[in-house]
Design a protein around this motif. Structure first.
Motif, PDB file in Angstrom:
ATOM      1  N   GLY A 251      51.443 -16.167 -31.285  1.00 48.83           N
ATOM      2  CA  GLY A 251      51.238 -17.562 -30.921  1.00 48.83           C
ATOM      3  C   GLY A 251      52.364 -18.203 -30.146  1.00 48.83           C
ATOM      4  N   GLY A 252      53.454 -17.499 -29.980  1.00 44.56           N
ATOM      5  CA  GLY A 252      54.559 -18.061 -29.216  1.00 44.56           C
ATOM      6  C   GLY A 252      54.216 -18.175 -27.743  1.00 44.56           C
ATOM      7  N   GLY A 253      55.093 -18.835 -27.008  1.00 43.43           N
ATOM      8  CA  GLY A 253      54.870 -18.991 -25.585  1.00 43.43           C
ATOM      9  C   GLY A 253      55.812 -19.999 -24.992  1.00 43.43           C
ATOM     10  N   LEU A 254      55.514 -20.378 -23.766  1.00 40.57           N
ATOM     11  CA  LEU A 254      56.317 -21.366 -23.037  1.00 40.57           C
ATOM     12  C   LEU A 254      55.595 -22.706 -23.078  1.00 40.57           C
ATOM     13  CD1 LEU A 254      58.575 -22.244 -21.072  1.00 40.57           C
ATOM     14  CD2 LEU A 254      57.138 -21.367 -19.212  1.00 40.57           C
TER      15      LEU A 254
ATOM     16  N   SER B 148      51.011 -17.941 -35.808  1.00 39.74           N
ATOM     17  CA  SER B 148      50.210 -17.324 -36.851  1.00 39.74           C
ATOM     18  C   SER B 148      50.909 -16.067 -37.349  1.00 39.74           C
ATOM     19  CB  SER B 148      48.834 -16.968 -36.299  1.00 39.74           C
ATOM     20  OG  SER B 148      48.059 -16.289 -37.258  1.00 39.74           O
ATOM     21  N   CYS B 149      50.822 -15.841 -38.633  1.00 32.76           N
ATOM     22  CA  CYS B 149      51.410 -14.639 -39.234  1.00 32.76           C
ATOM     23  C   CYS B 149      50.312 -13.955 -40.037  1.00 32.76           C
ATOM     24  CB  CYS B 149      52.574 -15.014 -40.121  1.00 32.76           C
ATOM     25  SG  CYS B 149      53.371 -13.619 -40.928  1.00 32.76           S
ATOM     26  N   ALA B 150      50.007 -12.741 -39.657  1.00 26.46           N
ATOM     27  CA  ALA B 150      48.952 -11.990 -40.327  1.00 26.46           C
ATOM     28  C   ALA B 150      49.545 -10.844 -41.127  1.00 26.46           C
ATOM     29  CB  ALA B 150      47.960 -11.455 -39.299  1.00 26.46           C
ATOM     30  N   ALA B 151      48.926 -10.574 -42.255  1.00 32.84           N
ATOM     31  CA  ALA B 151      49.327  -9.439 -43.074  1.00 32.84           C
ATOM     32  C   ALA B 151      48.155  -9.083 -43.966  1.00 32.84           C
ATOM     33  CB  ALA B 151      50.558  -9.772 -43.899  1.00 32.84           C
ATOM     34  N   SER B 152      48.316  -8.010 -44.668  1.00 34.29           N
ATOM     35  CA  SER B 152      47.251  -7.636 -45.588  1.00 34.29           C
ATOM     36  C   SER B 152      47.133  -8.690 -46.686  1.00 34.29           C
ATOM     37  CB  SER B 152      47.548  -6.273 -46.205  1.00 34.29           C
ATOM     38  OG  SER B 152      48.700  -6.351 -47.000  1.00 34.29           O
ATOM     39  N   LYS B 153      45.949  -8.829 -47.208  1.00 28.99           N
ATOM     40  CA  LYS B 153      45.724  -9.803 -48.274  1.00 28.99           C
ATOM     41  C   LYS B 153      46.612  -9.490 -49.467  1.00 28.99           C
ATOM     42  CE  LYS B 153      41.940 -11.995 -50.817  1.00 28.99           C
ATOM     43  NZ  LYS B 153      40.481 -12.002 -51.007  1.00 28.99           N
TER      44      LYS B 153
ATOM     45  N   TYR C 176      50.182 -20.100 -41.106  1.00 29.18           N
ATOM     46  CA  TYR C 176      50.270 -20.769 -39.807  1.00 29.18           C
ATOM     47  C   TYR C 176      51.479 -21.706 -39.788  1.00 29.18           C
ATOM     48  CZ  TYR C 176      45.421 -19.252 -39.854  1.00 29.18           C
ATOM     49  OH  TYR C 176      44.279 -18.497 -39.948  1.00 29.18           O
ATOM     50  N   LEU C 177      52.030 -21.858 -38.613  1.00 24.19           N
ATOM     51  CA  LEU C 177      53.075 -22.843 -38.418  1.00 24.19           C
ATOM     52  C   LEU C 177      52.712 -23.647 -37.175  1.00 24.19           C
ATOM     53  CD1 LEU C 177      55.799 -23.878 -39.529  1.00 24.19           C
ATOM     54  CD2 LEU C 177      56.920 -22.417 -37.829  1.00 24.19           C
TER      55      LEU C 177
END
Length: 121
Positions: free
Chosen positions: A7-10, A20-25, A77-78
């Motif tokens: 989700g990063g960018g300029l 967004s940070c995704a990982a296993s449940k 999410y941030l």
């Protein structure tokens, strides 16, 4: 265990991004999750964290009122609003060693690879 930050960018100063940070449940279900950031030449610093239930949130003073952390069962999410040039950094998500997260990086067991946020003035 893998965490994937995205989700990063300029963005221009005053703009917004959603990380967004995704990982296993399994990774997230019983653990707090935090976001940290590191700018070039600076130490990694705490940004925000959320407990395992999503009931309690914690923020660095520098981002209070501008950033919002939230979570569901598999993602954290941030939301970054009113971005400033000094917010530019690589942002990392991390899974806490316990249900209640720490503001100290030593309290985190697993880290994502980071996503770059660049803010133009």
């Amino acid at each position: 265990v893998q965490l994937q930050a995205s989700g990063g960018g300029l963005v221009q100063a005053g703009g917004s991004l959603r990380l967004s940070c995704a990982a296993s449940k399994r990774t997230f279900s019983n653990n707090g999750v935090g976001w940290f950031r590191q700018a070039p030449g600076k130490e990694r610093e705490f940004v925000a964290a959320i407990d395992w239930k999503g009931f309690r949130t914690y923020y660095a003073d520098s981002v209070k009122g501008r950033f919002t952390i939230s979570r569901d069962s598999a993602r954290v999410y941030l939301q970054l609003n009113s971005l400033k040039p000094e917010d530019a950094a690589v942002y990392y998500c991390a899974s806490s060693r316990s249900a209640v997260p720490s503001t100290n990086s030593g309290g985190y067991a697993y880290w994502g690879q980071g996503t770059q946020v660049t803010v133009s003035s």
